[in-house]
Design a protein around this motif. Structure first.
Motif, PDB file in Angstrom:
ATOM      1  N   LEU A  21      26.573  55.399  34.123  1.00  0.00           N
ATOM      2  CA  LEU A  21      25.309  55.483  34.863  1.00  0.00           C
ATOM      3  C   LEU A  21      24.656  54.102  34.975  1.00  0.00           C
ATOM      4  N   TRP A  22      24.833  53.283  33.962  1.00  0.00           N
ATOM      5  CA  TRP A  22      24.265  51.935  33.976  1.00  0.00           C
ATOM      6  C   TRP A  22      24.862  51.116  35.128  1.00  0.00           C
ATOM      7  N   GLU A  23      26.169  51.210  35.325  1.00  0.00           N
ATOM      8  CA  GLU A  23      26.828  50.483  36.414  1.00  0.00           C
ATOM      9  C   GLU A  23      26.377  51.010  37.775  1.00  0.00           C
ATOM     10  N   ILE A  24      26.196  52.312  37.873  1.00  0.00           N
ATOM     11  CA  ILE A  24      25.704  52.900  39.132  1.00  0.00           C
ATOM     12  C   ILE A  24      24.281  52.399  39.413  1.00  0.00           C
ATOM     13  N   ALA A  25      23.471  52.328  38.377  1.00  0.00           N
ATOM     14  CA  ALA A  25      22.098  51.830  38.536  1.00  0.00           C
ATOM     15  C   ALA A  25      22.105  50.380  38.993  1.00  0.00           C
ATOM     16  N   GLN A  26      22.959  49.563  38.415  1.00  0.00           N
ATOM     17  CA  GLN A  26      23.025  48.154  38.804  1.00  0.00           C
ATOM     18  C   GLN A  26      23.460  47.989  40.265  1.00  0.00           C
ATOM     19  N   GLU A  27      24.294  48.891  40.744  1.00  0.00           N
ATOM     20  CA  GLU A  27      24.807  48.777  42.107  1.00  0.00           C
ATOM     21  C   GLU A  27      23.832  49.330  43.151  1.00  0.00           C
ATOM     22  N   TYR A  28      23.164  50.440  42.864  1.00  0.00           N
ATOM     23  CA  TYR A  28      22.374  51.133  43.875  1.00  0.00           C
ATOM     24  C   TYR A  28      20.850  51.009  43.701  1.00  0.00           C
ATOM     25  N   MET A  29      20.387  50.530  42.556  1.00  0.00           N
ATOM     26  CA  MET A  29      18.953  50.455  42.301  1.00  0.00           C
ATOM     27  C   MET A  29      18.298  49.410  43.216  1.00  0.00           C
ATOM     28  N   THR A  30      17.115  49.747  43.754  1.00  0.00           N
ATOM     29  CA  THR A  30      16.356  48.818  44.600  1.00  0.00           C
ATOM     30  C   THR A  30      15.086  48.392  43.873  1.00  0.00           C
ATOM     31  N   GLU A  31      14.310  47.488  44.481  1.00  0.00           N
ATOM     32  CA  GLU A  31      13.134  46.926  43.802  1.00  0.00           C
ATOM     33  C   GLU A  31      12.000  47.927  43.585  1.00  0.00           C
ATOM     34  N   GLU A  32      12.091  49.103  44.152  1.00  0.00           N
ATOM     35  CA  GLU A  32      11.055  50.126  43.935  1.00  0.00           C
ATOM     36  C   GLU A  32      11.060  50.658  42.502  1.00  0.00           C
ATOM     37  N   TYR A  33      12.150  50.444  41.807  1.00  0.00           N
ATOM     38  CA  TYR A  33      12.268  50.909  40.427  1.00  0.00           C
ATOM     39  C   TYR A  33      11.975  49.754  39.470  1.00  0.00           C
TER      40      TYR A  33
END
Length: 125
Positions: free
Chosen positions: A76-88
């Motif tokens: 999940l950490w790798e998915i977050a690094q790839e898809y997370m945007t600045e809104e988070y």
């Protein structure tokens, strides 16, 4: 008590102060309405300014969802690094939302499974 003539004389004598009190009360009411109208207009103008600036292409971002297939060994950490945007604010916040959307109770994901993930974009889809 008082005769009709005495009552009429009383009202005639005291008519001016009663009229003045009513005029004063009417003036206060008018002033209050003017002040309330002024503040209402100011609030409407401030609100309109805020709304118009929110719709500019630079600031307007929409939230969307997509489905991804999890590769073997991906976390999940790798998915977050790839898809997370600045809104988070943090990857932890993003992971928490991904888990909530997918009704996950723990962090375990399996290769080949699908996850629904959120993302923001300025494009309208």
């Amino acid at each position: 008590m008082y005769t009709t003539e005495q009552k009429q004389r009383f009202y005639i004598i005291n008519e001016k102060p009663i009229r003045m009190q009513r005029q004063k009360a009417a003036r206060r009411k008018r002033n209050f309405c003017c002040i309330a109208l002024f503040f209402s207009l100011v609030l409407m103008l401030l609100g309109k300014t805020h709304i118009t600036s929110a719709g500019t292409p630079e600031t307007s971002r929409n939230k969307y969802f997509t489905s991804i297939q999890v590769d073997e060994g991906t976390s999940l950490w790798e998915i977050a690094q790839e898809y997370m945007t600045e809104e988070y604010d943090s990857p932890g916040e993003y992971i928490k939302e991904v888990k909530s959307i997918n009704h996950m109770k723990n962090d375990v994901i399996y290769g080949g499974s699908y996850l629904c993930i959120p993302y923001y974009s300025s494009e309208i889809k």
